[in-house]
Design an enzyme around this catalytic site. Sequence first.
Site, PDB file in Angstrom:
ATOM      1  N   GLU A  56       0.850  -1.028   0.105  1.00 54.64           N
ATOM      2  CA  GLU A  56       0.057  -0.032   0.095  1.00 54.64           C
ATOM      3  C   GLU A  56       0.930   1.250   0.024  1.00 54.64           C
ATOM      4  OE1 GLU A  56      -2.881   0.362   3.272  1.00 54.64           O
ATOM      5  OE2 GLU A  56      -3.871   2.147   2.145  1.00 54.64           O
ATOM      6  N   CYS A 253      -6.532   0.965   2.692  1.00 53.67           N
ATOM      7  CA  CYS A 253      -7.576   2.149   2.545  1.00 53.67           C
ATOM      8  C   CYS A 253      -7.194   3.054   1.409  1.00 53.67           C
ATOM      9  CB  CYS A 253      -7.260   2.774   3.863  1.00 53.67           C
ATOM     10  SG  CYS A 253      -7.905   1.708   5.356  1.00 53.67           S
ATOM     11  N   ASN A 384     -11.819  -3.301  -0.238  1.00 57.65           N
ATOM     12  CA  ASN A 384     -10.799  -3.590   0.818  1.00 57.65           C
ATOM     13  C   ASN A 384     -11.350  -4.022   2.093  1.00 57.65           C
ATOM     14  OD1 ASN A 384      -8.364  -3.516   2.038  1.00 57.65           O
ATOM     15  ND2 ASN A 384      -8.762  -1.626   2.722  1.00 57.65           N
ATOM     16  N   GLU A 385     -11.436  -3.119   2.847  1.00 54.38           N
ATOM     17  CA  GLU A 385     -12.016  -3.465   4.293  1.00 54.38           C
ATOM     18  C   GLU A 385     -13.355  -3.309   4.678  1.00 54.38           C
ATOM     19  OE1 GLU A 385      -8.841  -3.374   7.875  1.00 54.38           O
ATOM     20  OE2 GLU A 385      -9.806  -1.500   7.534  1.00 54.38           O
TER      21      GLU A 385
END
Length: 667
Positions: A56, A253, A384-385
Amino acid sequence: MRISRTGRSLSAKLRTLACALALVAVPAAAQERFVTVQVDRPGAAVPDTLFGLFFEDINFGADGGLYPERVKNRSFEFPEPLMGWKQAAPGGAKGALQVYDRVGGSETPNSHYLRIRVDEPGKGFGLTNEGFRGVGVEGGKEYNFSVLARSAGTSPRSLRVEVVGADGRILGEARVSGFTPQWKRYAATLRATGTEAKARVNVLAEGAGALDVDLVSLFPKETWANRPNGLRPDLVKLLKEMNPGFLRFPGGCIVEGRTLENRYQWKTTVGAPEERRLIVNRWNTEFRHRPTPDYYQSFGLGYYEYFQLAEDIGAEPLPIMNCGMACQFNTAELAPLEDLEHFIQDALDLVEFANAPAGTKWGRVRAAMGHPKPFNLKLLGVGNEQWGPQYVERYKAFARVLKAKYPNVALVSSSGPSPDGKEFDYLWSQMRQLKADLVDEHYYKPPQWFRENVRRYDDYPRDGPRVFAGEYAAQSVGVARPENRNDWECALSEAAFVTGLERNADVVRMSSYAPLFGHVDAWQWTPNLIWFDNLRSYGTPNYYVQKLFSTNRGTRLLPVLLDGSPQNGRDGLYASASFDERAGEVILKLVNTEPARREVRVSLAGARGVGGGRSLTLSSSDLKAENSLDEPTHVSPVEATLDVSGSEFNYALAPNSLVVLRVKTMR
Ligand code: AHR
């Protein structure tokens, strides 16, 4: 992120202290332990993707890190167009700097440029760039300077670029000249005469007149595979040496963005670097305790380069798409379901970019960038999350279209930010119903959690979605606390846990530590797997744990009994094993989290023709031990010959150690 990431409660402190004491105070186990590797009962094939990488752009992992451009804000596109730059006027020079914007409906993503007007030349008038917490140069190495320029009326004679050390010494210079009223790229090579990690770069117009400049770049000649616009070789080498099974990118993120407008959009990151549209990095403002106002994404490292990197290091590419949701820890903006098509089309086009022949729309873009052959994408992340029913609805819409068109591309779905709880259970039950391919689990937990959860996957259903342990790291103090350390206690606890991942590799198909990179002067989040400054880098003890498991993966699982029981992790002893069919070797990993040496009696049940081998030991008597730029291999594996000739032998495990035994056998 969550509030717990920015505040640390007393109870959390006490818990952490208790964990540390628990590991230190366990009494030495005196009695011999029995480790039986059931060589004659081979299990599932070990997936090539079991151990991989999570990349990331956090902690200056891309700009200022893997992407080695030395000039920050090289195109004057930051919202403060002169951020990172300052006027420079040596020798009494006089003039003015003016930023222009090619507005007026222009579609160009790179609309700003700078006019340097020189009234009194002195020793050159222009500006100086501070780099990414300094500019790193190495004596004797070459750097490519380039700039887009045009004269604006009378042209200055030349443009001088110079690298200046902290003490004012010039560490190398070069010149370009011959400007015309048309924009043109000018280039020159600068050879550094000294080594410095925190120099700066001057760009000075010589002679009176006015010059427009844009895309001012100082780039090391030496890059990975010596590619122009290439990556930092020491960092890529560290990655390649891990033998990673996959490379997940671009996060994290930043896939989501703080707002949907600032989400990651792969199409704006391909093509010529000057055509890539800069946006803010969502970590710029994330942590009040680590503000980074100069953190933007130039996308010099974009999707093409990620695919190329994955190919270079032998990893399967795993891009993660925004699924119409901005980060739920921030604005949680949603794209309406009826407008999701655009997001889904981005995913379809990405598969075309990666896999389609050069004659297709997006295959042509890939080919024009230098890769006519497809990248052979097999994995794609949807979100993603994310969590909640909003995610499930969006995942369904993506999966419906993607599965119809590309049934062979496995989709990675989310189970949210926590490894348990209501949200986690809800998402897993939904993903089971939807027959999802791979569910991504995240755990940023204290070291003790990793030791205690080694059996987490022993009872996971074998007939549903597979697990991607996509982000994990032991947090010595608390989630993303700035005091967290990459110490041996964390790494050893992760090693214990990874034996559990490996033993369950029939259901856990992929795993990766997160985050990957941290710039020692510019990080927002810690711990990280690899740290670097502008010139040097090192792998943490956690890195060596990952590397030992990944480079000793084997091809087929072997069951291991500890004192006759399949239960892993009793009394601080953890184990997993595999057989390497290519090398003809049993690979046994043993983790001893006790502060005492301990004898084990190893039995390779059913093994024939046992004859020698080697051991790789990672250990430290000091649980607080760390590596550093000055001592990069303080905690690192030590190799020795293993003198065994029968299927049973004794082995003495060092205190607090991870040991990999590779034993030659015919099985
Ligand atoms: O690894 C750092 C962050 O942790 C990732 O961006 C996010 O997915 C998780 O919350």
